[in-house]
Every structure is written in structure tokens, then in C-alpha cells.
Motif scaffolding. Structure first.
Motif, PDB file in Angstrom:
ATOM      1  N   ILE A 112      37.295  44.105  28.027  1.00  0.00           N
ATOM      2  CA  ILE A 112      37.114  43.785  29.349  1.00  0.00           C
ATOM      3  C   ILE A 112      35.539  44.346  29.486  1.00  0.00           C
ATOM      4  O   ILE A 112      34.649  43.875  30.405  1.00  0.00           O
ATOM      5  N   GLN A 113      35.113  45.660  28.856  1.00  0.00           N
ATOM      6  CA  GLN A 113      33.692  45.876  29.019  1.00  0.00           C
ATOM      7  C   GLN A 113      32.878  44.740  28.400  1.00  0.00           C
ATOM      8  O   GLN A 113      31.802  44.678  28.904  1.00  0.00           O
ATOM      9  N   LYS A 114      33.270  44.341  27.291  1.00  0.00           N
ATOM     10  CA  LYS A 114      32.494  43.102  26.745  1.00  0.00           C
ATOM     11  C   LYS A 114      32.472  41.931  27.714  1.00  0.00           C
ATOM     12  O   LYS A 114      31.304  41.414  27.958  1.00  0.00           O
ATOM     13  N   LEU A 221      43.389  47.194  34.647  1.00  0.00           N
ATOM     14  CA  LEU A 221      42.479  48.256  35.427  1.00  0.00           C
ATOM     15  C   LEU A 221      43.119  49.623  34.992  1.00  0.00           C
ATOM     16  O   LEU A 221      44.242  49.732  34.523  1.00  0.00           O
ATOM     17  N   HIS A 222      42.181  50.733  35.197  1.00  0.00           N
ATOM     18  CA  HIS A 222      42.712  51.743  35.094  1.00  0.00           C
ATOM     19  C   HIS A 222      42.873  52.886  36.349  1.00  0.00           C
ATOM     20  O   HIS A 222      43.055  53.775  36.379  1.00  0.00           O
ATOM     21  N   LEU A 439      33.230  32.654  27.257  1.00  0.00           N
ATOM     22  CA  LEU A 439      34.155  33.643  27.703  1.00  0.00           C
ATOM     23  C   LEU A 439      35.339  33.087  28.192  1.00  0.00           C
ATOM     24  O   LEU A 439      35.503  32.262  28.896  1.00  0.00           O
ATOM     25  N   PHE A 440      36.626  33.874  27.548  1.00  0.00           N
ATOM     26  CA  PHE A 440      37.908  33.710  28.141  1.00  0.00           C
ATOM     27  C   PHE A 440      38.410  35.314  28.181  1.00  0.00           C
ATOM     28  O   PHE A 440      38.153  36.028  27.574  1.00  0.00           O
ATOM     29  N   ASN A 441      39.664  35.388  29.008  1.00  0.00           N
ATOM     30  CA  ASN A 441      40.186  36.475  28.980  1.00  0.00           C
ATOM     31  C   ASN A 441      41.515  36.661  28.052  1.00  0.00           C
ATOM     32  O   ASN A 441      42.215  35.688  28.333  1.00  0.00           O
ATOM     33  N   SER A 444      46.265  39.731  26.569  1.00  0.00           N
ATOM     34  CA  SER A 444      46.931  41.047  26.354  1.00  0.00           C
ATOM     35  C   SER A 444      46.191  42.180  27.149  1.00  0.00           C
ATOM     36  O   SER A 444      46.885  43.295  27.279  1.00  0.00           O
ATOM     37  N   ILE A 445      45.272  41.988  27.849  1.00  0.00           N
ATOM     38  CA  ILE A 445      44.615  42.758  28.495  1.00  0.00           C
ATOM     39  C   ILE A 445      45.375  42.835  30.024  1.00  0.00           C
ATOM     40  O   ILE A 445      45.395  43.945  30.689  1.00  0.00           O
ATOM     41  N   TYR A 446      46.389  42.104  30.181  1.00  0.00           N
ATOM     42  CA  TYR A 446      46.945  41.957  31.332  1.00  0.00           C
ATOM     43  C   TYR A 446      48.631  42.628  31.073  1.00  0.00           C
ATOM     44  O   TYR A 446      49.359  42.600  31.881  1.00  0.00           O
TER      45      TYR A 446
END
Length: 481
Positions: A112-114, A221-222, A439-441, A444-446
Motif C-alpha cells: 500500500i505504501q508503494k 487500512l489500520h 499499478l494494480f492492487n 491480499s491487502i483486502y
């Protein structure tokens, strides 16, 4: 500018930790002017070999140098010297690395930072959850500004809950989807994300459990975890959250439900009308408050989605979050929260301790636009354009990816939730793609566990740029997996 030549090595016989020797060496070289600003620093691999250290030791030193502004790390471009003599002096006296890691707010994941750092560059943004710039309704805004220019007498702080005229227009707007409320039950926020932050700071007991769909936007998110609460994922089927798999909390434990029932981000799933009734009844039976995130409520294609949970809520069980970011302009930074009066009063008091209100100019402009009869015409056109972009994006995927990917056709929202074959390493593909300016998401971040999904946005880029990005990803997949 060529990469710096380094012929120094740390002395491992000294009591001073090796990582500190490395940071001291960088500081001296930059402060002396031997390393000019903009100079390219060798890669981590080369530095680790030169210094005879492992990557973790090197990264500890580099993180401290980044924290004090001596070097900059740019995805795809490597590291460069960015500091000056003053930051060098500061670094010699303050170890900022220990501070930047010490706050209660948890840092984003590396991916996410990237994405956040890279999205502002000239890249193909298949990650971006925003309307395309060419869909900006210039005429509506020009009309609103022209009208405001004749009336504007000040830009002072607004009423604590937000400008009354805007809250009244939002109440009128919400009535169209079955939410009948008044301005007194609405709080204006700086986007719906601020609303989540306010709720987590104001209403969540420590160690509460937040039940949410798996996967879900909030997992990326955190904001909740930083409030010392715990996220628990609940599976979904094609009708939405499988609420019966939620484990009821013990009587002495607090629980909250967070849901995106309309075009879930990232999956695009729409909770059915029947499931909404069932989820609401379950929450009421177990006295679980519901946080309803309706960021995509207005972004439907052919068929308007079922009424929000808040429209069915007769007991004040639901806190509803809306936003203008997806359907008009994210840069306005305007969202709203609808809840019972005591909740709104509490959230208002906390937000007045944090930022003293959303931009008064943005609020005035949005009030003008929502009152304009042409706004509904704009919305219909916006949805039509987005629907055609979704169809075109799927046609492109069928052309290139039918052999190794599957997805469901979206009914609204901005995204395609795409499952790639197991042989494709998603993280490796992400790193390869960013090196190629795409860029794609990663899915796993979700999610609460690794998965084989990626989230592709068809909203931001043109269809031509979307296809260009898919061609690059296709070549990467064929060459590497």
C-alpha cells in the motif's frame, strides 16, 4: 546522474552497531558535500555486498536515513540523496527512526505504501478508485462558483456539524434512497475515511471486535487496529455477508459490524434486499451496532441497488457513511455520517478537537451543486460512461486473459475482482508491474489471508490506457509464470 562510488566498509570490531556506522557514514558524506543532492545511491543488493552485511542490517540504517530526510527511496527508480547539511546535523542529535516507529497509528503495508507513493507518478493506474479526470463536471462547478462569488462574504469556521445548507441538501439527497433523516442527524466530515477515524476514536471500546466482510476495503487500512480493536473476517456469498458464520460475542465483549453492502470494495458484490433484512435483524437481536459504508451507493449501472441498511433501520442501530468522492470529486474531501443525535453530538465534539471542520469552501460548493437540477442529469451521464468503460474493460480481459483469469461482471462501482491462476505469484507480478509503470492492487491487502485475486480499476484510466496496462501485464505473466 551516475551512481555514487563507495569504497568504505564498517568496522565490525567496534562496539558501535554496524547499522549506526552506516548511517554515520552516509551523514558525513552528505554533510560534507561529497554526495550532492540528487546523486543516485547504489542498490540495496550492491550496498549489502559492499558493506559485508545482511539486508536487514542495511534496511535498518536506510530506514533511519529516510526518516530524517537524508535519502529518498522511489519505487522503480531506486534511492537518491535528498538531504542537506541541516538535516544531517539534526540526524546526528535525534534518532528519528525510533520515533517514526513508536506512534499508535500502524504503518501501511509495503504494497500500500508503494501504491500511495507511486500513484502520483506517470504510471498506468489500474489501482486508482477515483472518477476519471475527463468526467469532471466542469459546467456544474463553474456555475456553482459563479453563484457563490456573488454571495461569498467570508470563509470562517462553519457550524460544528457542518454548514446547515449542505446538511439539508444531503438529507434531501438521502431521501431518494429511502433514508429519511434531518440535518440534526448529519455530520459533515473530510471524506468518509475521517468518519471511520472519528468513530474508532469516539465510540469503540478498547479490544472491541469489528466483524466485516472478507475481503473488505477496511482490511487495507489500520484505522480500527490503531484504535486497539480487532478485525474479524466473515465470508461472503453472491448475496453478501454470510452473517450466520459470525460468532456471537460473549456478553462481556463488545462487537461492531462494518459492512459495504452496496458494491463491496474490492469484490463488487451487492448485498441482496433479503440479506440486508436478515443482517439487520441479526444485529438487532445481538445488540451489535452496524457501520454501513455507502461510498458507492450512487455508482450503479443498469439497476439501482436495494435500499441501504440505514433506510430499513427503525431502532437507530446503523451508522451510515456517505461520500461524494466516488460520484463527483474526491478532491472536495466531503463525506457525511448519519446517526442518532447522541452519536452525532459525540462525533461532532471529537472532530472539533481534531480539525475544526471540513473546508467551508468545499461545503458551500457542494451545497450549490446538490441543489442544482442538473446534478441528476450529470449523475445519469456519469453512470452511463462508467458502465461502458466496465464493458470495454471486460472485453479487453476476455481478449487477453481468458486462459488464466476469471471474474464476475460488475453491476456498479469501479472495479473488477479478478482471480488469477495459482501458478501466478501475485506479489512477484506486482513488483514486476511497478517496474514497468503499471499499478494494480493485490487482493491480499483486502483479505484476512493470502489469495489469488487482484483488483483492477476501470474508472480512472481511459479504455486505451487500460488495454495498454493489460498488455504489459499479459507479457509479464507469459514471460515469468
Amino acid at each position: 546522474m551516475n551512481a555514487l562510488h563507495i569504497d568504505w566498509q564498517p568496522d565490525k570490531t567496534l562496539a558501535l552497531p554496524v547499522y549506526q556506522q552506516i548511517t554515520d557514514y552516509f551523514q558525513r558524506a552528505i554533510a560534507s558535500g561529497d554526495w550532492p543532492m540528487g546523486a543516485k545511491i547504489p542498490s540495496q543488493r550492491k550496498l549489502a555486498a559492499q558493506f559485508g552485511v545482511n539486508r536487514s542490517t542495511l534496511i535498518t540504517a536506510l530506514d533511519e536515513l529516510v526518516a530524517v530526510g537524508l535519502i529518498t527511496s522511489t519505487p522503480g527508480s531506486g534511492m537518491t540523496v535528498s538531504g542537506n547539511h541541516w538535516s544531517s546535523l539534526l540526524a546526528e542529535h535525534v534518532n528519528w527512526a525510533q520515533y517514526v516507529q513508536a506512534g499508535q497509528f500502524k504503518p501501511n503495508s509495503h504494497a500500500i505504501q508503494k501504491i500511495n507513493q507511486f500513484e502520483t507518478n506517470d504510471v498506468i493506474r489500474l489501482s486508482t478508485g477515483e472518477p476519471a479526470p475527463d468526467q469532471f463536471p466542469r459546467a456544474l462547478f463553474q456555475k456553482a462558483f459563479a453563484h457563490l462569488g456573488q454571495q461569498l462574504t467570508s470563509l470562517n469556521y462553519t457550524e460544528p456539524a457542518g454548514i446547515l445548507a449542505l446538511r439539508q441538501q444531503i438529507a434531501r439527497h438521502l431521501a431518494k434512497v429511502g433514508i429519511h433523516t434531518s440535518a440534526d442527524n448529519i455530520l459533515i466530515t473530510s471524506g468518509s475515511l475521517q468518519a471511520l477515524q472519528l468513530v474508532s476514536m469516539s465510540l469503540f471500546p478498547k479490544d472491541a471486535t469489528i466483524y466485516t466482510e472478507a475481503p473488505t476495503y477496511v482490511k487495507s487500512l489500520h484505522v480500527f487496529q490503531s484504535a486497539h480493536t480487532h478485525l474479524a473476517g466473515v465470508p461472503m456469498d453472491n448475496q453478501g455477508m454470510a452473517y450466520w458464520q459470525l460468532t456471537p460475542p460473549a456478553k462481556d465483549r463488545h462487537a461492531i459490524m462494518y459492512t459495504i453492502p452496496t458494491f463491496n470494495n474490492p469484490t463488487g458484490i451487492v448485498m441482496s434486499a433479503e440479506r440486508r433484512q436478515q443482517v439487520l435483524a441479526y444485529a438487532q437481536d445481538h445488540r451489535i451496532p452496524i457501520l454501513e459504508d455507502a461510498a458507492y451507493q450512487d455508482v450503479w449501472f443498469d439497476q439501482q441497488p436495494p435500499q441501504p441498511l440505514k433506510a430499513l433501520d427503525e431502532t437507530g442501530n446503523v451508522i451510515y457513511f456517505g461520500s461524494i468522492s466516488k460520484s463527483l470529486a474526491p478532491g472536495l474531501r466531503i463525506g457525511w455520517t448519519v446517526a442518532t443525535k447522541p452519536v452525532i453530538d459525540r462525533l461532532t465534539d471529537v472532530r472539533m478537537q481534531t480539525d475544526y471542520g471540513a473546508s467551508s469552501l468545499s461545503q458551500l460548493v457542494l451545497a450549490e451543486i446538490l441543489a442544482d437540477p442538473e446534478y441528476d442529469t450529470y449523475q445519469a451521464h456519469f453512470r452511463d460512461v462508467l458502465s461502458h468503460k466496465a464493458e470495454a474493460a471486460q472485453a479487453i480481459l476476455h481478449r487477453y486473459w481468458d486462459d488464466f483469469a476469471t471474474w464476475d461482471a460488475p453491476q456498479g462501482g469501479f472495479y473488477l475482482w479478478v482471480r488469477l491462476d495459482d501458478r501466478i505469484n501475485i506479489q512477484k507480478l506486482f513488483d514486476l508491474a511497478t517496474a514497468q509503470n503499471v499499478l494494480f492492487n493485490p487482493g491480499s491487502i483486502y483479505d484476512f489471508q493470502p489469495n489469488q485475486y487482484i483488483r483492477l480499476s476501470f474508472s480512472y484510466e481511459s479504455t486505451e490506457r487500460f488495454e495498454q496496462g493489460i498488455r504489459i501485464l499479459t507479457n509479464l505473466i507469459k514471460e515469468n509464470f
